[in-house]
Design a protein around this motif. Structure first.
Motif, short mmCIF file in Angstrom:
data_model
loop_
_atom_site.label_atom_id
_atom_site.label_comp_id
_atom_site.label_asym_id
_atom_site.label_seq_id
_atom_site.Cartn_x
_atom_site.Cartn_y
_atom_site.Cartn_z
N MET A 1 0.84 -1.18 0.00
CA MET A 1 0.00 0.00 0.00
C MET A 1 0.89 1.25 0.00
N PRO A 2 0.58 2.22 -0.85
CA PRO A 2 1.39 3.44 -0.87
C PRO A 2 1.22 4.25 0.41
N ASP A 3 2.20 5.10 0.67
CA ASP A 3 2.17 5.96 1.85
C ASP A 3 0.94 6.87 1.78
N LEU A 4 0.19 6.96 2.86
CA LEU A 4 -0.98 7.84 2.91
C LEU A 4 -0.53 9.29 2.91
N TYR A 5 -1.32 10.14 2.25
CA TYR A 5 -1.07 11.58 2.29
C TYR A 5 -1.72 12.10 3.57
N ALA A 6 -0.95 12.77 4.39
CA ALA A 6 -1.41 13.22 5.70
C ALA A 6 -1.49 14.74 5.76
N VAL A 7 -2.59 15.22 6.32
CA VAL A 7 -2.75 16.64 6.62
C VAL A 7 -2.76 16.72 8.15
N TYR B 1 -0.91 28.76 17.63
CA TYR B 1 -0.81 27.67 18.61
C TYR B 1 -0.39 26.36 17.97
N GLY B 2 0.43 26.43 16.94
CA GLY B 2 0.91 25.21 16.32
C GLY B 2 1.32 25.43 14.88
N THR B 3 1.39 24.31 14.16
CA THR B 3 1.82 24.32 12.77
C THR B 3 1.01 23.31 11.98
N ASN B 4 0.52 23.73 10.82
CA ASN B 4 -0.07 22.80 9.86
C ASN B 4 1.07 22.23 9.04
N LEU B 5 0.99 20.95 8.75
CA LEU B 5 2.04 20.26 8.03
C LEU B 5 1.39 19.20 7.17
N GLU B 6 1.85 19.04 5.93
CA GLU B 6 1.25 18.01 5.10
C GLU B 6 2.26 17.38 4.16
N GLY B 7 1.95 16.14 3.82
CA GLY B 7 2.80 15.37 2.92
C GLY B 7 2.59 13.90 3.20
N TRP C 1 2.61 10.48 4.97
CA TRP C 1 2.57 10.20 6.41
C TRP C 1 3.97 9.99 6.99
N SER C 2 4.77 9.18 6.33
CA SER C 2 6.10 8.85 6.86
C SER C 2 6.97 10.10 6.96
N GLN C 3 6.85 11.01 5.99
CA GLN C 3 7.66 12.23 6.02
C GLN C 3 7.14 13.23 7.05
N VAL C 4 5.82 13.28 7.22
CA VAL C 4 5.24 14.16 8.24
C VAL C 4 5.69 13.71 9.63
N SER C 5 5.59 12.42 9.90
CA SER C 5 6.00 11.93 11.22
C SER C 5 7.51 12.08 11.41
N GLN C 6 8.27 11.91 10.35
CA GLN C 6 9.73 12.10 10.45
C GLN C 6 10.07 13.55 10.76
N ALA C 7 9.36 14.49 10.14
CA ALA C 7 9.62 15.91 10.38
C ALA C 7 9.33 16.29 11.83
N ILE C 8 8.24 15.76 12.38
CA ILE C 8 7.93 16.04 13.79
C ILE C 8 8.99 15.42 14.69
N HIS C 9 9.41 14.21 14.37
CA HIS C 9 10.52 13.57 15.09
C HIS C 9 11.76 14.45 15.04
N ASP C 10 12.07 14.96 13.84
CA ASP C 10 13.28 15.78 13.67
C ASP C 10 13.21 17.08 14.47
N CYS C 11 12.00 17.63 14.62
CA CYS C 11 11.84 18.81 15.49
C CYS C 11 12.21 18.47 16.92
N HIS C 12 11.71 17.33 17.41
CA HIS C 12 12.06 16.89 18.76
C HIS C 12 13.57 16.72 18.89
N ALA C 13 14.17 16.01 17.94
CA ALA C 13 15.61 15.73 18.01
C ALA C 13 16.43 17.02 18.01
N ALA C 14 16.04 17.98 17.18
CA ALA C 14 16.78 19.24 17.11
C ALA C 14 16.71 20.02 18.41
N LEU C 15 15.53 20.04 19.02
CA LEU C 15 15.40 20.77 20.29
C LEU C 15 16.12 20.07 21.43
N HIS C 16 16.06 18.74 21.46
CA HIS C 16 16.83 18.03 22.49
C HIS C 16 18.32 18.29 22.31
#
Length: 111
Positions: A1-7, A45-51, A53-68
């Protein structure tokens, strides 16, 4: 199954920085998102992000990693993610399309 497009909409909350302002941390997260190549839009109060699913979750992960990496000891993130398969979404226009549709409905009230 292809990666879902996430909003997505996420609110990253840095904790334990000793400062009541989180502007520096949010700016760093915005730098990370810029590098991701995904469409994003910061709001009060946040950020809209789309693309994909795997890239969206990776980007949020990368935000955490950069701040840590910059010394933020704790981060909590609230995330809402929507997907749909009933129609084709135009990549990069998922959030804009939602807003446009509501504005069209409200414009009818003005007639």
């Amino acid at each position: 199954m292809p990666d879902l497009y996430a909003v997505a909409d996420f609110c990253l909350i840095p904790m334990g920085t000793g400062n009541s302002s989180v502007a520096e941390e949010i700016a760093e997260c915005q730098r990370v998102l810029e590098k991701s190549g995904l469409k994003y839009k910061m709001h009060g109060y946040g950020t809209n992000l789309e693309g994909p699913w795997s890239q969206v979750s990776q980007a949020i992960h990368d935000c955490h990693a950069a701040l840590h990496a910059k010394g933020t000891p704790r981060i909590a993130t609230d995330i809402r993610i929507g997907t749909r398969t009933d129609r084709e979404l135009v990549p990069g226009e998922g959030n804009d399309e939602k807003v446009r549709r509501v504005r069209e409905i409200l414009a009818r009230d003005q007639k």
